[in-house]
Write a protein that holds these residues in place. Structure first.
Motif, PDB file in Angstrom:
ATOM      1  N   UNK A 157     -37.364 -69.738  85.422  1.00 42.82           N
ATOM      2  CA  UNK A 157     -36.131 -70.492  85.176  1.00 42.82           C
ATOM      3  C   UNK A 157     -34.914 -69.580  85.278  1.00 42.82           C
ATOM      4  N   UNK A 158     -35.013 -68.391  84.723  1.00 41.90           N
ATOM      5  CA  UNK A 158     -33.893 -67.454  84.822  1.00 41.90           C
ATOM      6  C   UNK A 158     -33.622 -67.074  86.275  1.00 41.90           C
ATOM      7  N   UNK A 159     -34.693 -66.902  87.052  1.00 46.63           N
ATOM      8  CA  UNK A 159     -34.549 -66.496  88.449  1.00 46.63           C
ATOM      9  C   UNK A 159     -33.969 -67.606  89.310  1.00 46.63           C
ATOM     10  N   UNK A 160     -34.481 -68.824  89.155  1.00 43.61           N
ATOM     11  CA  UNK A 160     -34.113 -69.906  90.075  1.00 43.61           C
ATOM     12  C   UNK A 160     -33.030 -70.841  89.547  1.00 43.61           C
ATOM     13  N   UNK A 161     -32.757 -70.783  88.250  1.00 47.06           N
ATOM     14  CA  UNK A 161     -31.736 -71.667  87.692  1.00 47.06           C
ATOM     15  C   UNK A 161     -30.542 -70.875  87.157  1.00 47.06           C
ATOM     16  N   UNK A 162     -30.787 -69.972  86.216  1.00 41.64           N
ATOM     17  CA  UNK A 162     -29.659 -69.259  85.601  1.00 41.64           C
ATOM     18  C   UNK A 162     -28.930 -68.359  86.594  1.00 41.64           C
ATOM     19  N   UNK A 163     -29.662 -67.561  87.347  1.00 39.08           N
ATOM     20  CA  UNK A 163     -29.015 -66.615  88.259  1.00 39.08           C
ATOM     21  C   UNK A 163     -28.115 -67.302  89.283  1.00 39.08           C
ATOM     22  N   UNK A 164     -28.574 -68.377  89.951  1.00 37.71           N
ATOM     23  CA  UNK A 164     -27.665 -69.077  90.875  1.00 37.71           C
ATOM     24  C   UNK A 164     -26.441 -69.671  90.181  1.00 37.71           C
ATOM     25  N   UNK A 165     -26.622 -70.264  88.996  1.00 45.54           N
ATOM     26  CA  UNK A 165     -25.476 -70.833  88.289  1.00 45.54           C
ATOM     27  C   UNK A 165     -24.476 -69.745  87.905  1.00 45.54           C
ATOM     28  N   UNK A 166     -24.981 -68.598  87.460  1.00 48.57           N
ATOM     29  CA  UNK A 166     -24.093 -67.484  87.146  1.00 48.57           C
ATOM     30  C   UNK A 166     -23.342 -67.032  88.390  1.00 48.57           C
ATOM     31  N   UNK A 167     -24.032 -67.033  89.538  1.00 43.14           N
ATOM     32  CA  UNK A 167     -23.384 -66.674  90.798  1.00 43.14           C
ATOM     33  C   UNK A 167     -22.264 -67.657  91.133  1.00 43.14           C
TER      34      UNK A 167
ATOM     35  N   UNK B  67     -29.596 -59.412  88.200  1.00 44.58           N
ATOM     36  CA  UNK B  67     -28.190 -59.026  88.317  1.00 44.58           C
ATOM     37  C   UNK B  67     -27.738 -59.040  89.769  1.00 44.58           C
ATOM     38  N   UNK B  68     -28.589 -58.573  90.651  1.00 40.37           N
ATOM     39  CA  UNK B  68     -28.246 -58.531  92.072  1.00 40.37           C
ATOM     40  C   UNK B  68     -28.102 -59.938  92.641  1.00 40.37           C
ATOM     41  N   UNK B  69     -28.966 -60.858  92.206  1.00 41.94           N
ATOM     42  CA  UNK B  69     -28.852 -62.244  92.658  1.00 41.94           C
ATOM     43  C   UNK B  69     -27.533 -62.872  92.198  1.00 41.94           C
ATOM     44  N   UNK B  70     -27.133 -62.570  90.957  1.00 36.87           N
ATOM     45  CA  UNK B  70     -25.958 -63.214  90.375  1.00 36.87           C
ATOM     46  C   UNK B  70     -24.652 -62.541  90.777  1.00 36.87           C
ATOM     47  N   UNK B  71     -24.634 -61.218  90.836  1.00 39.60           N
ATOM     48  CA  UNK B  71     -23.366 -60.505  91.011  1.00 39.60           C
ATOM     49  C   UNK B  71     -23.359 -59.512  92.174  1.00 39.60           C
ATOM     50  N   UNK B  72     -24.461 -59.416  92.890  1.00 39.89           N
ATOM     51  CA  UNK B  72     -24.511 -58.486  94.003  1.00 39.89           C
ATOM     52  C   UNK B  72     -23.787 -59.005  95.231  1.00 39.89           C
TER      53      UNK B  72
END
Length: 452
Positions: free
Chosen positions: A144-154, A64-69
Motif C-alpha cells: 500500500x505504501x509503495x503503490x498508493x502512498x508514494x504516488x499520492x505524495x508525488x 523516497x525516490x518514487x515520491x520525490x526523485x
C-alpha cells in the motif's frame, strides 16, 4: 564540496519535528490499544509498531525516490533508490548540488518525509482490529505504501506532481495522509467483513485501557506540532502560525464535542451529564486532522472555525453511523481521518489567503472560487485512487494467501493466536469452571424416596 549552505536552525527544527512525528506512531498504538478488547490489546499495539520496521526500509529502498526523485509529474524514478545520492555528504554539508532543492539537507528531508510515510499505513490498522492475519497485514502495508502512498505524495507533496502543479493545496497531509488512510481503512473493513462478535449497538465494547488512549492522545497532540510545524521545513513565522493553528483547531473541536455530548445526553433524558472519554480523544484527533491541510495557509480565527465545524460534523456522522451504517470500521478510521481530511481539504479551499502565505492562492472567500474546485478534484482523485489500490491489493491477497482470521480464533483473541500470549485471568477462570464441573460430577445426586 557543494556551495549550498543550510541554516542550522532550520535543520535542527526539521530533525526535532522528525522525532516528534516518529513519536506519533507509538502514541497512535496507545490511542488505538486503549480502545480494543483485552484479548486484542497487544496485537493492536504491534500493528502500529511493525510499521516502524517496514516503512523506513521501504522508504530507503525506493519509496523516497518514487515520491520525490527525478521523474515526471506522475511518478519519480529509481535514481535516488537506496538514497545513495543523499548519502554522499561531507561533515559540513552535501557534495551534490542537485540532490535537494530545499532549505535543509537531503537526509533531514528524507527522515522527515519517512515519518509521514510511516504513520499513514499505521492509521489503517484501526479499521481492521481483531480479524486480519499478521503476515498479510505486513505485506499489505508494504504494498500500500509503495503503490498508493508514494504516488499520492508525488502528485501532491512534490513540486513536480501534477495535482500540485494544477493548484491543489495540502499543507501537511489532509489528502495524502488522512483522506487516503481513512478511505483505505473503510475499504479494508468492507473486504474483511465484521468481527465475529461485532454488535453495532454496543459502541463501548472492549474499551478496557482508556488511560492508554488518554496518554496516546496527549502524545499525538504534541507530535502533531512537529507534523504541521515541521512541514514548513524552516523555523520561522509560518512555523509559528502552523503550530498556533494546530493547537487552536484541536481545542475548538474538543470544546464543541463536549457541548454536543451534553446536549445529546439531555435529549436522551439522562439526569447526569456524560462526557465520553473516547469521544473527547477522538475530538482532539478530528481537530488536528481538519487543520492539517490548512495549518500554514489561514488565520488563527479560521482555525477555531475549522475545529468547530470538523468536530460538529464528525460527531453528527458518528451518531448517524451507529444507527444507519453498520460497517465494522472498528476505531472509526474513516470517520476521524477520512471525513476529517475531506472537511479540512474543502475548508482550506474557502479560507486560504495569499496575504497569510504568498506561496498559495486565495480561497473562495477571498475572490478565487477556482481554488475550491481544485480541492474537490484533489479529493476525488485521492478517494478513487486509495479505494482502488486497497481493493486490488486486498482482494488479490484474499484469493491467494487469505487475509481473514477465522471466527474461532477471533473469539480467542489475537494476543493468543498471533503472539502466543496467555491471559492468566481467563486461564484461571477456565480452570475454576473445570474444577467446579469435576466436583459436580463426583457428588452423587440426591434421590428422593417415595414413602407411598
Amino acid at each position: 564540496m557543494s556551495n549550498t549552505t543550510y541554516s542550522e536552525g532550520n535543520t535542527a527544527w526539521v530533525l526535532i519535528s522528525t522525532a516528534l512525528v516518529y513519536l506519533m506512531t507509538p502514541a497512535l498504538a496507545c490511542f488505538y490499544g486503549g480502545l480494543v478488547e483485552q484479548k486484542n490489546f497487544l496485537n493492536q499495539l504491534f500493528l502500529s509498531f511493525v510499521c516502524m520496521a517496514i516503512i523506513p526500509v521501504q522508504w530507503c529502498l525506493f519509496g523516497y525516490s518514487f515520491a520525490f526523485g527525478p521523474g515526471n509529474s506522475a511518478f519519480g524514478s529509481f535514481q535516488y533508490a537506496l538514497q545513495y545520492k543523499a548519502g554522499l555528504v561531507s561533515l559540513y554539508g552535501e557534495n551534490l548540488n542537485d540532490a535537494n532543492p530545499n532549505t535543509v539537507p537531503s537526509l533531514a528531508f528524507i527522515a522527515f518525509q519517512s515519518s509521514f510515510a510511516l504513520i499513514t499505513p499505521a492509521l489503517i490498522s484501526g479499521a481492521v482490529v481483531g480479524r486480519m492475519k499478521l503476515i498479510p497485514y505486513m505485506i499489505y502495508i508494504f504494498l500500500w505504501t509503495t503503490f498508493c502512498y508514494d504516488p499520492l505524495a508525488r502528485w501532491i507533496f512534490s513540486n513536480q506532481g501534477w495535482l500540485h502543479q494544477m493548484g491543489v493545496i495540502d499543507f501537511a497531509g489532509g489528502l495524502v495522509v488522512h483522506l487516503s488512510s481513512g478511505v483505505s481503512g473503510l475499504v479494508a473493513a468492507l473486504i474483511l467483513g465484521s468481527r465475529a462478535q461485532f454488535d453495532p449497538d454496543v459502541v463501548n465494547a472492549g474499551q478496557t485501557h482508556l488511560p492508554f488512549t488518554l496518554i496516546g492522545t496527549g502524545l499525538i497532540w504534541i507530535g502533531w506540532m512537529g507534523f504541521n510545524g515541521g512541514s514548513v521545513l524552516a523555523a520561522n513565522g509560518f512555523t509559528a502560525l502552523a503550530i498556533v493553528n494546530t493547537n487552536t483547531a484541536a481545542a475548538a473541536s474538543m470544546i464543541i464535542w463536549i457541548i454536543l455530548d451534553i446536549i445529546h445526553g439531555k435529549l436522551r433524558n439522562k439526569n447526569s451529564v456524560v462526557v465520553s472519554i473516547p469521544g473527547i480523544c477522538s475530538a482532539i484527533v478530528v481537530g488536528l486532522v481538519v487543520i492539517t491541510p490548512a495549518a500554514g495557509y489561514i488565520q488563527p480565527g479560521y482555525a477555531i472555525l475549522m475545529g468547530l465545524i470538523g468536530g460538529f460534523l464528525v460527531h453528527l456522522f458518528l451518531i448517524l453511523k451507529k444507527h444507519f451504517f453498520h460497517i465494522d470500521d472498528t476505531l472509526d478510521v474513516f470517520s476521524c481521518h477520512g471525513l476529517g481530511g475531506f472537511i479540512g481539504s474543502i475548508l482550506v479551499g474557502l479560507f486560504s489567503q495569499t496575504d497569510v502565505n504568498n506561496t498559495i492562492n486565495n480561497g473562495a472567500f477571498y475572490g478565487n472560487p477556482i481554488q475550491l474546485c481544485y480541492q474537490i478534484i484533489g479529493i476525488i482523485i485521492t478517494v478513487i485512487y486509495s479505494a482502488v489500490c486497497t481493493a486490488i491489493i486486498l482482494l488479490l491477497m484474499h484469493f491467494t494467501i487469505g487475509i481473514r482470521i477465522d471466527r474461532i480464533e477471533q473469539i480467542r483473541g489475537l494476543d493468543n493466536v498471533v503472539h502466543g500470549i496467555i491471559n492468566v485471568e481467563q486461564l484461571h477462570a477456565a480452570q475454576q469452571i473445570r474444577r467446579q464441573k469435576t466436583i459436580e460430577r463426583q457428588i452423587p445426586p440426591i434421590t428422593t424416596i417415595d414413602i407411598h
